[in-house]
Design an enzyme around this catalytic site. Structure first.
Site, mmCIF file in Angstrom:
data_model
loop_
_atom_site.group_PDB
_atom_site.id
_atom_site.type_symbol
_atom_site.label_atom_id
_atom_site.label_comp_id
_atom_site.label_asym_id
_atom_site.label_seq_id
_atom_site.Cartn_x
_atom_site.Cartn_y
_atom_site.Cartn_z
ATOM 1 N N LYS A 283 0.863 -1.187 0.000
ATOM 2 C CA LYS A 283 0.000 0.000 0.000
ATOM 3 C C LYS A 283 0.896 1.232 0.000
ATOM 4 O O LYS A 283 1.856 1.312 0.763
ATOM 5 C CB LYS A 283 -0.901 -0.043 1.252
ATOM 6 N N GLU A 369 -19.642 -6.063 9.430
ATOM 7 C CA GLU A 369 -20.668 -5.343 10.188
ATOM 8 C C GLU A 369 -21.685 -6.298 10.797
ATOM 9 O O GLU A 369 -22.155 -6.080 11.923
ATOM 10 C CB GLU A 369 -21.376 -4.325 9.284
ATOM 11 N N ARG A 397 -25.611 -2.870 6.494
ATOM 12 C CA ARG A 397 -25.240 -4.264 6.281
ATOM 13 C C ARG A 397 -25.531 -5.135 7.503
ATOM 14 O O ARG A 397 -25.605 -6.350 7.395
ATOM 15 C CB ARG A 397 -23.766 -4.350 5.909
HETATM 16 C C1 LIG Z 1 -19.105 -2.528 4.101
HETATM 17 C C2 LIG Z 1 -17.954 -1.569 4.265
HETATM 18 N N1 LIG Z 1 -17.400 -1.406 5.485
HETATM 19 C C3 LIG Z 1 -16.372 -0.550 5.643
HETATM 20 C C4 LIG Z 1 -15.871 0.152 4.594
HETATM 21 C C5 LIG Z 1 -14.761 1.169 4.778
HETATM 22 N N2 LIG Z 1 -13.537 0.770 4.087
HETATM 23 C C6 LIG Z 1 -13.200 1.296 2.899
HETATM 24 S S1 LIG Z 1 -11.762 0.701 2.314
HETATM 25 C C7 LIG Z 1 -11.553 -0.278 3.648
HETATM 26 C C8 LIG Z 1 -10.342 -1.149 3.741
HETATM 27 C C9 LIG Z 1 -10.222 -2.044 2.571
HETATM 28 O O1 LIG Z 1 -9.070 -2.815 2.677
HETATM 29 P P1 LIG Z 1 -8.589 -3.708 1.461
HETATM 30 O O2 LIG Z 1 -9.751 -4.387 0.859
HETATM 31 O O3 LIG Z 1 -7.490 -4.572 1.935
HETATM 32 O O4 LIG Z 1 -8.063 -2.666 0.414
HETATM 33 P P2 LIG Z 1 -6.674 -1.838 0.435
HETATM 34 O O5 LIG Z 1 -7.060 -0.423 0.751
HETATM 35 O O6 LIG Z 1 -5.792 -2.416 1.455
HETATM 36 O O7 LIG Z 1 -6.162 -1.976 -0.926
HETATM 37 C C10 LIG Z 1 -12.597 -0.112 4.554
HETATM 38 C C11 LIG Z 1 -12.709 -0.770 5.864
HETATM 39 C C12 LIG Z 1 -16.484 -0.053 3.346
HETATM 40 N N3 LIG Z 1 -16.074 0.613 2.255
HETATM 41 N N4 LIG Z 1 -17.501 -0.912 3.211
#
Ligand SMILES: Cc1ncc(C[n+]2csc(CCOP(=O)(O)OP(=O)(O)O)c2C)c(N)n1
Length: 631
Positions: A283, A369, A397
């Site tokens: 990242k 969630e 959710r």
């Molecule tokens: C249902 C839901 N819960 C929480 C979020 C907030 N959220 C956005 S990105 C993220 C982290 C995603 O991590 P990853 O899939 O590993 O992607 P990376 O940013 O590491 O590439 C979160 C928790 C969301 N978008 N949707």
């Protein structure tokens, strides 16, 4: 300097088809330019940043190898899709992303044929891609379908539900797991530990090198070797869990090695059945400060790319998230039964301090969630006092869990609902527009809407003292600037407060964030103004009293009008056989797109100017009548 001077290759790529004409060396040069372009552009306007830097090579490789948009590429969450937007004809518009009338924050079907599925909430990609694969096959169309999902998004049950389904079907589907060991904060959970352990192993590292070399030259031999090593792999490689679910696991490969990605994807492109490619990325890749602190650089505001200084937003006071975090720390110091639950939103929900002070009472459950809500229900069964910190839109959710596991059993779980109402740049998928409507219809729920900073603290205190499920919903950002009292006291249950008694015959019954505007407009019109405080139980006696004196009532809330707090007032008036004229102001029945929070409020007719106009428009025809009545 023109774009072509600074970005000679990138400036010529207007669609993925342009990538497919380039040599591998040129594609590598595109990757370098694209990364520079992201740093250059996002530093100017802010936005999702570190995740996109990590997907530069992967995005190029996918569009170069697959025939998009005929082949379907489905991004999970979509915050990592800036490189995808740049390569799919939206390069020059990237600087408008998240802004009013600018590019959408995430892939959106309405924006581009390359955005095959609208996202924003995580962990939907495998389900959607599987549906597309089956749907296309049913029409006899030959399309390849690829889902790209992060290791954070992979912590959600929904991703596993989809894998479980895909593994049982004879369907051609590629799932790319983009593993950077990070969610927004550090990823959590057993699966994440499992990947990390395996990836750090020496034996694995040598296997990976060997595998990669052979794979490049002779995929079929590699395939054979891979099969014969099945049982050993089960012990040391992370694919077992996916293989057991019926997917053909390949990887991990270095997600910044463009050649390896291109070769592997070319080799996998026409494999039959469900495939999973595990790609390891970093990242923030290519921007040292973001690599060093990917949490800070997940979604920065505008910044100076040279000094890596993020420009501070003007702030008028503490945010509601901060007020919540402070309250939680104060409360936990008093009461050892307090426990905090977050579905992967430590920073956004204001829990950083709490985790430091009370690590044993802090639970980041991953992007889960549904589990967060039922887990809290379980905690409550055993006498703990769980507080679920959750964004309004993400609580959607966990709805069944809220109804079935918490409310029907009347378990005392506090829901601290952040980002309720319009959120701004994250747009339609993240607007917290619906919670009052979907909460107030559930038996046993108590629902509170603080109108200022101190009221928020006192409501949270009141919530934890009640023996019932309670939601306290507050907006994004700062309140009107009311000083916060250290001391905490209980607010009377289901009681609103009259802020001003007017003589015009008009009453404004306001909820939460719109109370301040109601006070101003009420003073201008000599209207009665009420801070309703509770949506449920709603203050029936107060409504009856106000209706007896004011033949005209307007309700104001930052929630959809349909079924919201105003509807609760309407139900009370109907039961009273009241003949008052009633009007509801709230979020209209359409998706509110991205922009600043102020843009969104204006769009929904809820900023001060629009509220004033709405109140006047409804009230003006009635006013002469009222003067007669008064006279
Ligand atoms: C249902 C839901 N819960 C929480 C979020 C907030 N959220 C956005 S990105 C993220 C982290 C995603 O991590 P990853 O899939 O590993 O992607 P990376 O940013 O590491 O590439 C979160 C928790 C969301 N978008 N949707």
């Amino acid at each position: 300097m023109t774009l072509a001077d600074d970005f000679p290759l990138l400036s010529r790529i207007n669609a993925p088809a342009d990538l497919r004409t380039l040599s591998r060396a040129d594609l590598a040069a595109v990757a370098a330019e694209l990364r520079r372009y992201l740093i250059h552009t996002v530093s100017g306007m802010g936005g999702h940043f570190a995740s996109g830097l990590g997907t530069v090579e992967l995005t190029i490789a996918l569009h170069a190898v697959f025939n998009t948009p005929h082949d379907r590429l489905v991004w999970d969450v979509g915050h990592q899709a800036y490189p995808h937007k740049v390569l799919t004809g939206r390069r020059d518009l990237l600087r408008t992303i998240k802004q009013h009338d600018g590019l959408a924050p995430f892939p959106a079907r309405s924006e581009s044929e390359y955005d095959t599925f609208g996202v924003g909430h995580s962990s939907t990609s495998i389900s959607a891609a599987l549906g597309m694969a089956i749907g296309a096959a049913a029409r006899g169309e030959h399309r390849r379908v690829v889902a790209v999902i992060g290791d954070g998004a992979m912590t959600a049950g929904m991703a596993f539900e989809a894998l479980n389904h895909a593994g049982s079907l004879n369907v051609d589907l590629l799932v790319v797991l983009n593993d950077n060991d990070m969610s927004i904060s550090n990823n959590v959970g057993a699966l994440s530990n499992y990947f990390a352990k395996v990836l750090s192993g020496k034996l694995y590292a040598s296997l990976r090198e060997g595998g990669k070399k052979v794979l490049r030259q002779m995929p079929t031999v590699w395939e054979l070797a891979r099969r014969s090593e099945e049982h050993m792999k089960g012990m040391i490689l992370p694919g077992t869990v996916f293989e057991e679910m019926g997917l053909n696991y390949i990887g991990p490969i270095d997600g910044h090695d463009l050649n390896a990605l291109l070769t592997t994807l070319e080799n996998m492109r026409d494999l039959k059945g469900p495939q999973l490619l595990h790609v390891v990325t970093r990242k923030g890749k290519g921007y040292a400060p973001a690599e060093a602190d990917p949490i800070k650089w997940h979604g920065p505001g505008p910044f100076d790319p040279v000094s890596a200084t993020i420009f501070k937003e003007k702030s008028t006071g503490p945010t509601y998230s901060k007020i919540f975090g402070q309250w939680l720390c104060d409360m936990a110091a008093r009461d050892p039964r307090i426990m905090a639950v977050t579905p992967a939103m430590r920073e956004g929900s204001g829990l950083v301090e709490f985790e430091k002070k009370f690590p044993e009472r802090y639970f980041d459950v991953g992007i889960a969630e549904q589990h967060a809500v039922t887990f809290a229900a379980g905690l409550a069964c055993e006498g703990a006092k769980p507080v679920v910190a959750i964004y309004s839109s993400f609580l959607q959710r966990g709805y069944d869990q809220l109804v079935h596991d918490v409310a029907l059993q009347n378990l005392p779980v506090v829901f601290a609902i952040d980002r309720a109402g319009l959120v701004g740049g994250d747009g339609a998928t993240h607007q917290g527009s619906y919670d009052l409507s979907f909460l107030r219809c559930i038996p046993n729920m108590v629902v509170m809407t603080p109108s200022n900073e101190d009221e928020c603290r006192q409501m949270l205190f009141t919530a934890q003292a009640l023996d019932a499920p309670v939601a306290v919903r507050y907006p994004r950002g700062c309140g009107p600037g009311v000083p916060i009292q250290d001391t905490m006291h209980i607010l009377p249950l289901g009681r609103g407060v009259i802020l001003r008694e007017g003589r015009s015959g008009l009453a404004l019954l306001a909820f939460g964030s719109l109370v301040a505007a109601a006070e101003r407009i009420g003073a201008e019109l000599d209207a009665t103004v009420v801070n309703m405080r509770y949506v449920k139980p709603i203050d029936e006696a107060l409504i009856a009293r106000v209706a007896a004196k004011n033949p005209y009532i307007i309700t104001l809330e930052e929630n959809v009008v349909a079924g919201g707090a105003g509807s609760a007032v309407g139900e009370v008036l109907a039961a009273l056989r009241s003949s008052v004229a009633l009007h509801h102001i709230g979020i209209p029945d359409r998706a509110i797109a991205h922009g600043t929070r102020e843009d969104c409020l204006a769009d929904a007719g809820l900023d001060l100017a629009a509220l004033r106009a709405q109140v006047h428009a409804w009230w003006r025809p009635a006013r002469p009548l009222m003067v007669d009545v008064a006279g």
